[in-house]
Design a protein around this motif. Structure first.
Motif, PDB file in Angstrom:
ATOM      1  N   ASP A  46       0.814  -1.222   0.000  1.00 29.38           N
ATOM      2  CA  ASP A  46       0.000   0.000   0.000  1.00 29.38           C
ATOM      3  C   ASP A  46       0.841   1.263   0.000  1.00 29.38           C
ATOM      4  O   ASP A  46       0.323   2.356   0.230  1.00 29.38           O
ATOM      5  CB  ASP A  46      -0.910   0.021   1.242  1.00 29.38           C
ATOM      6  CG  ASP A  46      -0.104  -0.059   2.536  1.00 29.38           C
ATOM      7  OD1 ASP A  46       1.076  -0.462   2.468  1.00 29.38           O
ATOM      8  OD2 ASP A  46      -0.658   0.298   3.592  1.00 29.38           O
TER       9      ASP A  46
ATOM     10  N   PRO B 153       1.799   3.120  -5.781  1.00 27.34           N
ATOM     11  CA  PRO B 153       1.189   2.361  -6.878  1.00 27.34           C
ATOM     12  C   PRO B 153       2.236   1.572  -7.667  1.00 27.34           C
ATOM     13  O   PRO B 153       3.401   1.970  -7.757  1.00 27.34           O
ATOM     14  CB  PRO B 153       0.557   3.458  -7.740  1.00 27.34           C
ATOM     15  CG  PRO B 153       0.257   4.564  -6.776  1.00 27.34           C
ATOM     16  CD  PRO B 153       1.385   4.525  -5.781  1.00 27.34           C
TER      17      PRO B 153
ATOM     18  N   TRP C 214      -0.535  13.086  -3.284  1.00 25.61           N
ATOM     19  CA  TRP C 214      -1.895  13.557  -2.997  1.00 25.61           C
ATOM     20  C   TRP C 214      -2.780  13.364  -4.219  1.00 25.61           C
ATOM     21  O   TRP C 214      -3.942  12.936  -4.098  1.00 25.61           O
ATOM     22  CB  TRP C 214      -1.843  15.028  -2.599  1.00 25.61           C
ATOM     23  CG  TRP C 214      -3.202  15.612  -2.356  1.00 25.61           C
ATOM     24  CD1 TRP C 214      -3.952  15.532  -1.218  1.00 25.61           C
ATOM     25  CD2 TRP C 214      -3.988  16.360  -3.300  1.00 25.61           C
ATOM     26  NE1 TRP C 214      -5.157  16.171  -1.380  1.00 25.61           N
ATOM     27  CE2 TRP C 214      -5.203  16.689  -2.647  1.00 25.61           C
ATOM     28  CE3 TRP C 214      -3.774  16.780  -4.611  1.00 25.61           C
ATOM     29  CZ2 TRP C 214      -6.193  17.433  -3.277  1.00 25.61           C
ATOM     30  CZ3 TRP C 214      -4.766  17.512  -5.231  1.00 25.61           C
ATOM     31  CH2 TRP C 214      -5.959  17.833  -4.590  1.00 25.61           C
ATOM     32  N   GLU C 215      -2.249  13.660  -5.408  1.00 24.88           N
ATOM     33  CA  GLU C 215      -3.023  13.445  -6.630  1.00 24.88           C
ATOM     34  C   GLU C 215      -3.366  11.971  -6.828  1.00 24.88           C
ATOM     35  O   GLU C 215      -4.485  11.619  -7.227  1.00 24.88           O
ATOM     36  CB  GLU C 215      -2.238  13.952  -7.846  1.00 24.88           C
ATOM     37  CG  GLU C 215      -2.158  15.459  -7.958  1.00 24.88           C
ATOM     38  CD  GLU C 215      -1.488  15.896  -9.253  1.00 24.88           C
ATOM     39  OE1 GLU C 215      -1.852  16.978  -9.765  1.00 24.88           O
ATOM     40  OE2 GLU C 215      -0.613  15.165  -9.753  1.00 24.88           O
ATOM     41  N   VAL C 216      -2.408  11.089  -6.529  1.00 27.19           N
ATOM     42  CA  VAL C 216      -2.641   9.652  -6.727  1.00 27.19           C
ATOM     43  C   VAL C 216      -3.710   9.134  -5.780  1.00 27.19           C
ATOM     44  O   VAL C 216      -4.635   8.418  -6.191  1.00 27.19           O
ATOM     45  CB  VAL C 216      -1.317   8.871  -6.529  1.00 27.19           C
ATOM     46  CG1 VAL C 216      -1.581   7.361  -6.493  1.00 27.19           C
ATOM     47  CG2 VAL C 216      -0.334   9.207  -7.648  1.00 27.19           C
ATOM     48  N   PHE C 217      -3.615   9.489  -4.526  1.00 23.56           N
ATOM     49  CA  PHE C 217      -4.538   8.947  -3.527  1.00 23.56           C
ATOM     50  C   PHE C 217      -5.905   9.619  -3.547  1.00 23.56           C
ATOM     51  O   PHE C 217      -6.853   9.113  -2.935  1.00 23.56           O
ATOM     52  CB  PHE C 217      -3.923   9.041  -2.136  1.00 23.56           C
ATOM     53  CG  PHE C 217      -2.792   8.079  -1.922  1.00 23.56           C
ATOM     54  CD1 PHE C 217      -3.007   6.709  -1.950  1.00 23.56           C
ATOM     55  CD2 PHE C 217      -1.509   8.545  -1.706  1.00 23.56           C
ATOM     56  CE1 PHE C 217      -1.960   5.816  -1.765  1.00 23.56           C
ATOM     57  CE2 PHE C 217      -0.455   7.658  -1.528  1.00 23.56           C
ATOM     58  CZ  PHE C 217      -0.678   6.290  -1.557  1.00 23.56           C
ATOM     59  N   THR C 218      -6.025  10.738  -4.207  1.00 21.49           N
ATOM     60  CA  THR C 218      -7.340  11.387  -4.325  1.00 21.49           C
ATOM     61  C   THR C 218      -7.958  11.157  -5.697  1.00 21.49           C
ATOM     62  O   THR C 218      -8.942  11.798  -6.053  1.00 21.49           O
ATOM     63  CB  THR C 218      -7.206  12.902  -4.084  1.00 21.49           C
ATOM     64  OG1 THR C 218      -6.274  13.455  -5.017  1.00 21.49           O
ATOM     65  CG2 THR C 218      -6.769  13.182  -2.656  1.00 21.49           C
ATOM     66  N   ASP C 219      -7.334  10.218  -6.474  1.00 19.73           N
ATOM     67  CA  ASP C 219      -7.843   9.880  -7.803  1.00 19.73           C
ATOM     68  C   ASP C 219      -7.863  11.066  -8.751  1.00 19.73           C
ATOM     69  O   ASP C 219      -8.667  11.111  -9.693  1.00 19.73           O
ATOM     70  CB  ASP C 219      -9.245   9.266  -7.707  1.00 19.73           C
ATOM     71  CG  ASP C 219      -9.230   7.929  -6.979  1.00 19.73           C
ATOM     72  OD1 ASP C 219      -8.233   7.200  -7.126  1.00 19.73           O
ATOM     73  OD2 ASP C 219     -10.209   7.633  -6.264  1.00 19.73           O
ATOM     74  N   ALA C 220      -7.009  12.038  -8.485  1.00 16.16           N
ATOM     75  CA  ALA C 220      -6.875  13.150  -9.432  1.00 16.16           C
ATOM     76  C   ALA C 220      -6.001  12.698 -10.599  1.00 16.16           C
ATOM     77  O   ALA C 220      -5.478  11.590 -10.627  1.00 16.16           O
ATOM     78  CB  ALA C 220      -6.257  14.355  -8.732  1.00 16.16           C
ATOM     79  N   ASP C 221      -5.851  13.557 -11.580  1.00 11.12           N
ATOM     80  CA  ASP C 221      -5.031  13.225 -12.746  1.00 11.12           C
ATOM     81  C   ASP C 221      -3.576  13.551 -12.445  1.00 11.12           C
ATOM     82  O   ASP C 221      -3.179  14.726 -12.456  1.00 11.12           O
ATOM     83  CB  ASP C 221      -5.517  14.027 -13.956  1.00 11.12           C
ATOM     84  CG  ASP C 221      -4.768  13.628 -15.228  1.00 11.12           C
ATOM     85  OD1 ASP C 221      -4.182  12.529 -15.236  1.00 11.12           O
ATOM     86  OD2 ASP C 221      -4.770  14.412 -16.194  1.00 11.12           O
TER      87      ASP C 221
END
Length: 243
Positions: free
Chosen positions: A48, A51, A203-210
């Protein structure tokens, strides 16, 4: 020093010597390296943590760094002979003829830690550019200053001139030194920007942002480095006016 007899001779052509690793890295440095590598393996093993695609990229980069380090140790050396000076790194070979060499100088190691050499040897060419001579340092050589003085004396005949200071070259050396200092001073700020960009990427990865890894991890730090280096160099050129 490669002073095994056949590599340390003066037969009228000048002293021919080869400098390679004779002393291994200190135990403290090796322990620190193993700690860093162990922490890296631990972080990559956590499912975890990062990715999968970024984990693969990190592993590839670390493997490339390891290969470079191994090759640098095995292939790295400095060769001095009648034809000039040759340095070999992990992948690169550089050669200078004696008439292209302005000076060989022993200088303090600016990033010296307790386990590092305190003094390094640099080659300066006639345009004021410098190159470090691998393994010609006070960690590998018991009397570095005497060694470099011996190289000056033994190979002076091949230069076709004495080892005298030339004002124009000294000016270029100082200018390049100011540029190097500015680049070094820009590194800490660049590291801070990199980790800030890395945190934002997570932060972008874990918030499903691009996510934009190329922009954040390469373009932004490089831009910050260029701006900081230019700023510090500008400050160094302005300093004499306020002295």
């Amino acid at each position: 020093m490669g002073g095994d007899g056949e590599d340390d001779r003066d037969d009228g052509r000048g002293v021919e010597r080869e400098y390679s690793r004779q002393r291994k890295a200190s135990r403290r440095r090796l322990v620190g390296l193993w700690i860093v590598q162990g922490n890296f393996v631990l972080q990559m093993a956590r499912p975890d943590s990062v990715p999968a695609r970024y984990r693969l990229l990190a592993v590839v980069l670390m493997a490339m760094l390891g290969v470079w380090a191994i090759l640098a140790v095995r292939r790295g050396r400095t060769t001095v002979g009648a034809d000039g000076v040759t340095t070999r790194g992990a992948f690169r070979v550089r050669r200078w003829a004696w008439h292209d060499i302005y000076d060989l100088r022993v200088e303090a190691n600016p990033g010296q830690r307790s386990a590092d050499p305190r003094s390094l040897t640099y080659l300066y060419d006639n345009d004021g550019r410098r190159a470090r001579l691998p393994y010609v340092d006070d960690w590998q050589l018991p009397d570095l200053w005497a060694e470099v003085a011996d190289l000056h004396t033994a190979n002076a005949r091949h230069r076709g001139m004495t080892w005298e200071r030339r004002p124009a070259v000294e000016v270029r050396i100082r200018e390049r030194a100011a540029q190097r200092k500015a680049r070094l001073r820009a590194v800490p700020g660049t590291v801070i920007v990199f980790f800030a960009a890395f945190a934002y990427l997570l932060w972008e990865v874990f918030t499903d942002a691009d996510p934009h890894p190329f922009l954040l991890l390469l373009c932004v730090p490089l831009t910050a480095y260029a701006l900081l280096a230019a700023f510090f160099h500008w400050r160094s050129t302005r300093a004499p006016a306020h002295a």
